[in-house]
Enzyme design. Structure first.
Site, PDB file in Angstrom:
ATOM      1  N   CYS A 230      -2.778  11.600 -10.222  1.00 18.50           N
ATOM      2  CA  CYS A 230      -2.807  10.778 -11.437  1.00 18.50           C
ATOM      3  C   CYS A 230      -1.829   9.607 -11.373  1.00 18.50           C
ATOM      4  O   CYS A 230      -1.862   8.737 -12.222  1.00 18.50           O
ATOM      5  CB  CYS A 230      -2.504  11.630 -12.675  1.00 18.50           C
ATOM      6  SG  CYS A 230      -0.769  12.085 -12.878  1.00 18.50           S
TER       7      CYS A 230
ATOM      8  N   LYS B 105       0.849  -1.188   0.000  1.00 17.97           N
ATOM      9  CA  LYS B 105       0.000   0.000   0.000  1.00 17.97           C
ATOM     10  C   LYS B 105       0.889   1.243   0.000  1.00 17.97           C
ATOM     11  O   LYS B 105       1.851   1.312   0.751  1.00 17.97           O
ATOM     12  CB  LYS B 105      -0.896   0.013   1.239  1.00 17.97           C
ATOM     13  CG  LYS B 105      -1.922   1.120   1.232  1.00 17.97           C
ATOM     14  CD  LYS B 105      -2.668   1.327   2.545  1.00 17.97           C
ATOM     15  CE  LYS B 105      -3.189   0.102   3.200  1.00 17.97           C
ATOM     16  NZ  LYS B 105      -3.922   0.388   4.444  1.00 17.97           N
TER      17      LYS B 105
ATOM     18  N   HIS C  18       0.280  14.927 -15.270  1.00 26.77           N
ATOM     19  CA  HIS C  18      -1.139  14.672 -15.532  1.00 26.77           C
ATOM     20  C   HIS C  18      -1.568  15.239 -16.887  1.00 26.77           C
ATOM     21  O   HIS C  18      -2.472  14.698 -17.525  1.00 26.77           O
ATOM     22  CB  HIS C  18      -2.014  15.249 -14.407  1.00 26.77           C
ATOM     23  CG  HIS C  18      -1.856  16.721 -14.213  1.00 26.77           C
ATOM     24  ND1 HIS C  18      -0.961  17.268 -13.322  1.00 26.77           N
ATOM     25  CD2 HIS C  18      -2.465  17.748 -14.828  1.00 26.77           C
ATOM     26  CE1 HIS C  18      -1.033  18.583 -13.372  1.00 26.77           C
ATOM     27  NE2 HIS C  18      -1.934  18.900 -14.295  1.00 26.77           N
TER      28      HIS C  18
ATOM     29  N   CYS D  92      -0.049  14.985  -6.313  1.00 28.41           N
ATOM     30  CA  CYS D  92      -0.433  14.240  -7.520  1.00 28.41           C
ATOM     31  C   CYS D  92      -1.603  13.301  -7.225  1.00 28.41           C
ATOM     32  O   CYS D  92      -1.611  12.617  -6.209  1.00 28.41           O
ATOM     33  CB  CYS D  92       0.771  13.431  -8.019  1.00 28.41           C
ATOM     34  SG  CYS D  92       0.409  12.374  -9.424  1.00 28.41           S
TER      35      CYS D  92
HETATM   36  S1  FES Z   1      -1.728  15.215 -10.787  1.00 33.11           S
HETATM   37 FE1  FES Z   1      -0.208  13.740 -11.181  1.00 33.11          FE
HETATM   38  S2  FES Z   1       1.397  14.887 -12.003  1.00 33.11           S
HETATM   39 FE2  FES Z   1      -0.132  16.357 -11.596  1.00 33.11          FE
END
Ligand code: FES
Length: 121
Positions: free
Chosen positions: A87, A68, A100, A85
């Site tokens: 993504c 995890k 992203h 982040c």
């Molecule tokens: S949200 Fe993942 S790099 Fe910006």
């Protein structure tokens, strides 16, 4: 004794390849086989790549040896602004590095960072 699937005899008829002349009978055999092969290839590729599957993974590469991935920060240590982040493509994970944008462009997705900032009173 030989057995042939119905319609496959059309493939052995002369004129299939030379000059690419295809009869209607041959076409009714070739088209379903080609469609089935293309569909099977597409579905197998999607299945084995893990893309577009409802059970596909969100995290493609970050700390894959860990069961995890968790990050914890004290609110006092964040400072005036922190950009995290969401993504899972950032090279500076858990911080956003702008990756992203490329992910969204390539996939049609719409993910973006979590921005936490102090209110200016
Ligand atoms: S949200 Fe993942 S790099 Fe910006």
């Amino acid at each position: 004794m030989s057995y042939q699937l119905p319609g496959l005899s059309a493939l052995t008829k002369p004129g299939l390849l030379p000059g690419f002349r295809v009869s209607k009978d041959q076409l009714t055999t070739i088209v379903p086989i080609a469609v089935a092969a293309a569909l099977s290839t597409y579905l197998l590729t999607r299945y084995f790549s893990g893309q577009s599957s409802p059970k596909s993974k969100v995290n493609p590469s970050i700390n894959k040896d860990s069961p995890k991935v968790v990050h914890s920060f004290d609110i006092e240590d964040i400072g005036n602004k922190a950009v995290y982040c969401r993504c899972w493509r950032s090279k500076k994970f858990p911080y956003c590095d702008g990756a992203h944008a490329k992910h969204n462009e390539e996939t049609g997705d719409n993910v973006g960072p979590l921005i936490i900032k102090k209110r200016n009173d």
